[in-house]
Design a protein around this motif. Structure first.
Motif, PDB file in Angstrom:
ATOM      1  N   SER B  16       7.496  20.923   5.492  1.00 17.68           N
ATOM      2  CA  SER B  16       7.374  20.662   4.054  1.00 17.68           C
ATOM      3  C   SER B  16       7.046  21.927   3.254  1.00 17.68           C
ATOM      4  O   SER B  16       6.183  21.909   2.386  1.00 17.68           O
ATOM      5  CB  SER B  16       6.303  19.596   3.774  1.00 17.68           C
ATOM      6  OG  SER B  16       6.643  18.397   4.402  1.00 17.68           O
ATOM      7  N   PHE B  85      -6.903   4.870  -6.612  1.00 19.29           N
ATOM      8  CA  PHE B  85      -6.682   3.557  -7.191  1.00 19.29           C
ATOM      9  C   PHE B  85      -7.761   2.667  -6.577  1.00 19.29           C
ATOM     10  O   PHE B  85      -7.656   2.265  -5.424  1.00 19.29           O
ATOM     11  CB  PHE B  85      -5.269   3.056  -6.844  1.00 19.29           C
ATOM     12  CG  PHE B  85      -4.945   1.718  -7.427  1.00 19.29           C
ATOM     13  CD1 PHE B  85      -4.548   1.590  -8.759  1.00 19.29           C
ATOM     14  CD2 PHE B  85      -5.038   0.572  -6.645  1.00 19.29           C
ATOM     15  CE1 PHE B  85      -4.248   0.349  -9.292  1.00 19.29           C
ATOM     16  CE2 PHE B  85      -4.742  -0.678  -7.181  1.00 19.29           C
ATOM     17  CZ  PHE B  85      -4.353  -0.791  -8.508  1.00 19.29           C
ATOM     18  N   PRO B  87     -10.630   1.779  -4.410  1.00 14.79           N
ATOM     19  CA  PRO B  87     -11.136   2.454  -3.207  1.00 14.79           C
ATOM     20  C   PRO B  87     -10.037   3.153  -2.404  1.00 14.79           C
ATOM     21  O   PRO B  87     -10.301   3.658  -1.313  1.00 14.79           O
ATOM     22  CB  PRO B  87     -11.725   1.297  -2.390  1.00 14.79           C
ATOM     23  CG  PRO B  87     -10.902   0.115  -2.783  1.00 14.79           C
ATOM     24  CD  PRO B  87     -10.464   0.326  -4.213  1.00 14.79           C
ATOM     25  N   PHE B  88      -8.814   3.167  -2.923  1.00 13.77           N
ATOM     26  CA  PHE B  88      -7.686   3.724  -2.183  1.00 13.77           C
ATOM     27  C   PHE B  88      -7.302   5.124  -2.670  1.00 13.77           C
ATOM     28  O   PHE B  88      -7.560   5.471  -3.823  1.00 13.77           O
ATOM     29  CB  PHE B  88      -6.439   2.849  -2.375  1.00 13.77           C
ATOM     30  CG  PHE B  88      -6.532   1.475  -1.779  1.00 13.77           C
ATOM     31  CD1 PHE B  88      -6.398   1.275  -0.415  1.00 13.77           C
ATOM     32  CD2 PHE B  88      -6.733   0.372  -2.602  1.00 13.77           C
ATOM     33  CE1 PHE B  88      -6.459  -0.004   0.130  1.00 13.77           C
ATOM     34  CE2 PHE B  88      -6.797  -0.905  -2.063  1.00 13.77           C
ATOM     35  CZ  PHE B  88      -6.666  -1.090  -0.699  1.00 13.77           C
ATOM     36  N   PHE B  89      -6.649   5.876  -1.806  1.00 16.63           N
ATOM     37  CA  PHE B  89      -5.902   7.059  -2.222  1.00 16.63           C
ATOM     38  C   PHE B  89      -4.573   6.560  -2.779  1.00 16.63           C
ATOM     39  O   PHE B  89      -3.912   5.749  -2.145  1.00 16.63           O
ATOM     40  CB  PHE B  89      -5.605   7.968  -1.017  1.00 16.63           C
ATOM     41  CG  PHE B  89      -6.818   8.663  -0.463  1.00 16.63           C
ATOM     42  CD1 PHE B  89      -7.076   9.992  -0.786  1.00 16.63           C
ATOM     43  CD2 PHE B  89      -7.695   8.000   0.400  1.00 16.63           C
ATOM     44  CE1 PHE B  89      -8.186  10.644  -0.253  1.00 16.63           C
ATOM     45  CE2 PHE B  89      -8.803   8.638   0.913  1.00 16.63           C
ATOM     46  CZ  PHE B  89      -9.066   9.965   0.589  1.00 16.63           C
ATOM     47  N   ARG B  90      -4.208   7.066  -3.979  1.00 16.42           N
ATOM     48  CA  ARG B  90      -2.898   6.678  -4.499  1.00 16.42           C
ATOM     49  C   ARG B  90      -1.913   7.807  -4.228  1.00 16.42           C
ATOM     50  O   ARG B  90      -2.202   8.979  -4.481  1.00 16.42           O
ATOM     51  CB  ARG B  90      -2.958   6.383  -5.994  1.00 16.42           C
ATOM     52  CG  ARG B  90      -1.575   6.032  -6.561  1.00 16.42           C
ATOM     53  CD  ARG B  90      -1.598   5.211  -7.819  1.00 16.42           C
ATOM     54  NE  ARG B  90      -2.504   5.714  -8.818  1.00 16.42           N
ATOM     55  CZ  ARG B  90      -2.858   5.025  -9.913  1.00 16.42           C
ATOM     56  NH1 ARG B  90      -2.367   3.817 -10.123  1.00 16.42           N
ATOM     57  NH2 ARG B  90      -3.702   5.532 -10.771  1.00 16.42           N
ATOM     58  N   VAL B  91      -0.734   7.452  -3.724  1.00 19.01           N
ATOM     59  CA  VAL B  91       0.291   8.437  -3.376  1.00 19.01           C
ATOM     60  C   VAL B  91       1.614   7.981  -3.981  1.00 19.01           C
ATOM     61  O   VAL B  91       1.752   6.804  -4.359  1.00 19.01           O
ATOM     62  CB  VAL B  91       0.435   8.584  -1.836  1.00 19.01           C
ATOM     63  CG1 VAL B  91      -0.860   9.098  -1.226  1.00 19.01           C
ATOM     64  CG2 VAL B  91       0.848   7.272  -1.196  1.00 19.01           C
ATOM     65  N   PRO B  92       2.603   8.906  -4.052  1.00 17.81           N
ATOM     66  CA  PRO B  92       3.911   8.477  -4.566  1.00 17.81           C
ATOM     67  C   PRO B  92       4.463   7.330  -3.722  1.00 17.81           C
ATOM     68  O   PRO B  92       4.189   7.255  -2.520  1.00 17.81           O
ATOM     69  CB  PRO B  92       4.786   9.727  -4.403  1.00 17.81           C
ATOM     70  CG  PRO B  92       3.828  10.863  -4.359  1.00 17.81           C
ATOM     71  CD  PRO B  92       2.574  10.330  -3.730  1.00 17.81           C
ATOM     72  N   ARG B  93       5.200   6.475  -4.352  1.00 11.27           N
ATOM     73  CA  ARG B  93       5.720   5.303  -3.650  1.00 11.27           C
ATOM     74  C   ARG B  93       6.539   5.728  -2.437  1.00 11.27           C
ATOM     75  O   ARG B  93       7.416   6.562  -2.511  1.00 11.27           O
ATOM     76  CB  ARG B  93       6.581   4.473  -4.600  1.00 11.27           C
ATOM     77  CG  ARG B  93       7.071   3.198  -3.947  1.00 11.27           C
ATOM     78  CD  ARG B  93       7.436   2.121  -4.940  1.00 11.27           C
ATOM     79  NE  ARG B  93       7.737   0.879  -4.243  1.00 11.27           N
ATOM     80  CZ  ARG B  93       6.810   0.023  -3.844  1.00 11.27           C
ATOM     81  NH1 ARG B  93       5.541   0.251  -4.091  1.00 11.27           N
ATOM     82  NH2 ARG B  93       7.134  -1.067  -3.195  1.00 11.27           N
ATOM     83  N   MET B  94       6.208   5.136  -1.282  1.00 18.66           N
ATOM     84  CA  MET B  94       6.955   5.429  -0.063  1.00 18.66           C
ATOM     85  C   MET B  94       7.990   4.347   0.128  1.00 18.66           C
ATOM     86  O   MET B  94       7.727   3.182  -0.122  1.00 18.66           O
ATOM     87  CB  MET B  94       6.007   5.426   1.128  1.00 18.66           C
ATOM     88  CG  MET B  94       5.064   6.598   1.131  1.00 18.66           C
ATOM     89  SD  MET B  94       3.935   6.424   2.507  1.00 18.66           S
ATOM     90  CE  MET B  94       2.558   5.603   1.738  1.00 18.66           C
ATOM     91  N   ILE B  95       9.164   4.766   0.557  1.00 24.28           N
ATOM     92  CA  ILE B  95      10.218   3.773   0.789  1.00 24.28           C
ATOM     93  C   ILE B  95       9.986   3.152   2.151  1.00 24.28           C
ATOM     94  O   ILE B  95      10.041   3.812   3.167  1.00 24.28           O
ATOM     95  CB  ILE B  95      11.603   4.427   0.725  1.00 24.28           C
ATOM     96  CG1 ILE B  95      11.786   5.067  -0.644  1.00 24.28           C
ATOM     97  CG2 ILE B  95      12.680   3.396   0.988  1.00 24.28           C
ATOM     98  CD1 ILE B  95      12.773   6.202  -0.629  1.00 24.28           C
ATOM     99  N   GLU B  96       9.719   1.875   2.143  1.00 26.60           N
ATOM    100  CA  GLU B  96       9.487   1.180   3.402  1.00 26.60           C
ATOM    101  C   GLU B  96      10.595   0.173   3.659  1.00 26.60           C
ATOM    102  O   GLU B  96      10.963  -0.095   4.783  1.00 26.60           O
ATOM    103  CB  GLU B  96       8.151   0.435   3.349  1.00 26.60           C
ATOM    104  CG  GLU B  96       6.968   1.291   3.747  1.00 26.60           C
ATOM    105  CD  GLU B  96       6.731   1.299   5.234  1.00 26.60           C
ATOM    106  OE1 GLU B  96       6.496   0.216   5.775  1.00 26.60           O
ATOM    107  OE2 GLU B  96       6.787   2.372   5.848  1.00 26.60           O
ATOM    108  N   GLU B  97      11.104  -0.411   2.568  1.00 24.73           N
ATOM    109  CA  GLU B  97      12.083  -1.482   2.744  1.00 24.73           C
ATOM    110  C   GLU B  97      13.379  -0.902   3.279  1.00 24.73           C
ATOM    111  O   GLU B  97      13.738   0.227   3.010  1.00 24.73           O
ATOM    112  CB  GLU B  97      12.385  -2.197   1.417  1.00 24.73           C
ATOM    113  CG  GLU B  97      11.167  -2.592   0.619  1.00 24.73           C
ATOM    114  CD  GLU B  97      10.733  -1.490  -0.319  1.00 24.73           C
ATOM    115  OE1 GLU B  97      11.522  -1.166  -1.219  1.00 24.73           O
ATOM    116  OE2 GLU B  97       9.631  -0.961  -0.140  1.00 24.73           O
TER     117      GLU B  97
END
Lengths: 490, 101
Positions: B16, B85, B87-97
């Motif tokens: 990366s 967000f 209690p979470f870490f917010r990250v860019p949307r990951m493509i899972e579907e």
């Protein structure tokens, strides 16, 4: 693919299914594999993390001895050979739930290798070979339905000790895959290394599926199916995927080696969007962890502490105790129930009768109460006594069921209930003969019917005798006496 | 073994890293040097020598007992997060579907 796939039976299929399974199980340790964070399931998000499992710079992993021991224990129970010196390697890739940019795993020196697990009928089992059993750290958990337009990550799972169990492609049907998973899960439960709950993600399954024409010994192109969250979805996904592959091949198409996602709702597999780069994990030894010797005497100590394993128990139940495969599976599948059954045997109960009582009366009570065997109020020795009363002909099976109910309700001794309620079976031949004669005299028509060859008339006559004795007559004896009388004096 | 710009780009992608063209030229040479060094090591006859997984040969990894200790408070956990967000870490949307083929 929009045509519905109907899976045919193995006999009518022109192809053979070839499946290998990769199973991940979370080990039941108190703390994580490389740090002291707790492993409790269902805790508040990001409440069980520390600098190590968050992958913060400057931290170092320290191996949890118990996790290593559990891994060896599981590998031994899966008939694996144990590596004299294991080592940890880094598997490098980037994903938001992977904190360090690499996962600590094992590459060329896994804890266990060359194992096997038997499936199918114990009289004629199939041996599924296990290629390797290795120890690694779990990743965090990504959730996609929490924040609008974004994903969120919970790192509580990051660093939970995980065992990866990889089978050889020896599985030949979806049913056999389910069977393998069931047996594997039982091994995890019996050895106490994992609670192996698929619905909580402590047992996760990836399926490698390919098909080939019947009779061929060449392997076809493999697709890997992910997102399987129940044994049922494993079976459905394999059936679907094999049929899909065969249809592609039959139409002259070619298959891609790819990862597919099981869509639970539509019951289809769909290709994942292809990543630009092929997987290249660039494994190398983790310099933060030294090699891990697994001394033979320590390994043998663990082997000696293994309980009777589910495979051996199933074999014993079917081959030695003559239980049906189905009954054996049900008992073996519930270690608590099997333990109660074992206690009945130890108290002198006959195996098939004991199994039948445990799997009908006892199980029915537990199901009705929604309770486990620990809550069952009748001690095994007391139930064994009840079985003996039936076996000796002291009470009928019908009476025994009544006694059982009272024992469960009041905690009474079976003999006391039998006496108090006058349930002792009439096995006195002379006394019964008198009643038999009375019934015969009072029912000339059925008697004539029987003698004219209508066998079912006998059932009516037996019923009449039972009625006269309020159900206490020994039914076998009644039968014998009636037949005797009806055939002798014509 | 000659190292090509493609090799460097591929490794950069796996790591990366974004490279500009100058970096690429420079890194081709650097990586070439490393590979040549390894080539020289490969020439050493190691027949009959035990493979070494770690330079601290002979010692084994230290271990800890399986006792749990509470980790960090959630606000400390998230203190350096670029985005959170709850209690979470917010990250860019990951493509899972998946997508239909």
């Amino acid at each position: 693919m929009s045509t519905p796939v109907t899976a045919g039976t193995a006999v009518e299929r022109p192809y053979e299914i070839v499946v290998g399974l990769e199973v991940h199980v979370e080990l039941t340790t108190e703390s994580k594999i490389f740090c002291s964070c707790p492993t409790r399931f269902g805790a508040e998000p990001n409440s069980q993390v520390c600098p190590v499992c968050l992958g913060l710079p400057g931290t170092l992993p320290v191996l949890n001895r118990r996790a290593l021991e559990q891994a060896v224990r599981a590998a031994l129970a899966l008939n694996c050979r144990i590596q004299p010196v294991a080592k940890f390697d880094r598997k490098n890739y980037h994903y938001p739930d992977l904190v360090k940019g690499y996962q600590i795993s094992q590459y060329d020196l896994p804890v266990g290798y060359e194992g096997w697990l038997e499936v199918g009928d114990p009289a004629n089992p199939r041996r599924i070979r296990i290629r390797r059993v290795h120890l690694e750290e779990d990743t965090g958990k990504s959730l996609h339905d929490q924040a609008p337009g974004a994903s969120v990550v919970d790192y509580n799972r990051s660093g939970i000790p995980l065992l990866e169990i990889v089978s050889e492609p020896d599985i030949r049907s979806a049913e056999e895959a389910r069977d393998y998973l069931m047996h594997l899960r039982q091994v995890m439960l019996y050895t106490g290394v994992s609670d192996a709950r698929m619905e909580e993600g402590s047992l996760r399954v990836d399926c490698n599926v390919s098909v080939r024409p019947r009779g061929s010994d060449v392997f076809g192109t493999i697709t890997e199916i992910k997102n399987l969250n129940s044994f049922r979805s494993v079976v459905r996904a394999i059936e679907y995927e094999a049929q899909r592959q065969w249809e592609v091949l039959s139409a002259g198409g070619t298959l891609r080696r790819e990862t597919r996602h099981w869509d639970e709702r539509r019951e289809v597999t769909v290709a994942l969007r292809r990543k630009e780069e092929a997987h290249d994990y660039r494994y190398f030894p983790d310099p933060d962890l030294l090699p891990v010797p697994l001394p033979a005497d320590w390994v043998e100590e663990i082997r000696a502490s293994l309980p009777e394993l589910p495979g051996a128990r199933r074999r014993r139940y079917v081959l030695d105790l003559d239980l049906s495969v189905r009954d054996a599976d049900t008992l073996v599948g519930d270690p608590g129930l099997a333990g109660y059954f074992e206690d009945l045997l130890a108290a002198g109960a006959e195996a098939r009768a004991a199994a039948s009582w445990v799997l009908t009366q006892v199980l029915a009570w537990l199901n009705a109460q929604g309770a486990g065997i620990d809550a069952f109020p009748v001690p095994p020795a007391r139930l064994a006594r009840l079985l003996r009363l039936v076996d000796e002909g002291t009470i009928s099976m019908t009476a025994a069921k009544d006694v059982f109910e009272e024992m469960v309700r009041t905690g009474a001794e079976p003999d006391a209930v039998v006496e108090a309620r006058g349930l002792r079976q009439i096995s006195d031949q002379a006394a019964l003969l008198e009643i038999v004669d009375r019934v015969l005299a009072a029912n000339p028509q059925p008697v004539a019917d029987y003698r004219a060859g209508r066998q079912q008339a006998l059932g009516f006559l037996v019923g009449q005798v039972m009625k006269e004795t309020r159900g206490r007559a020994n039914p076998q004896l009644v039968n014998d006496l009636l037949r005797q009388r009806l055939s002798s004096d014509g | 073994m000659p190292v090509t710009p493609d090799d460097v780009r591929r490794v950069a992608q796996l790591a990366s890293l974004e490279l500009d063209p100058d970096d690429e030229t420079r890194l081709v040479q650097k990586v070439q040097q490393v590979v040549e060094y390894v080539d020289r090591l490969q020439a050493v006859d190691t027949a009959g020598i035990e493979p070494l997984a770690h330079p601290y040969a002979g010692s084994s990894t230290p271990m800890r007992p399986d006792t749990a200790r509470q980790g960090l408070p959630v606000d400390e956990v998230l203190a350096n997060a670029p985005d959170r967000f709850g209690p979470f870490f917010r990250v860019p949307r990951m493509i899972e579907e998946g997508q239909d083929d």
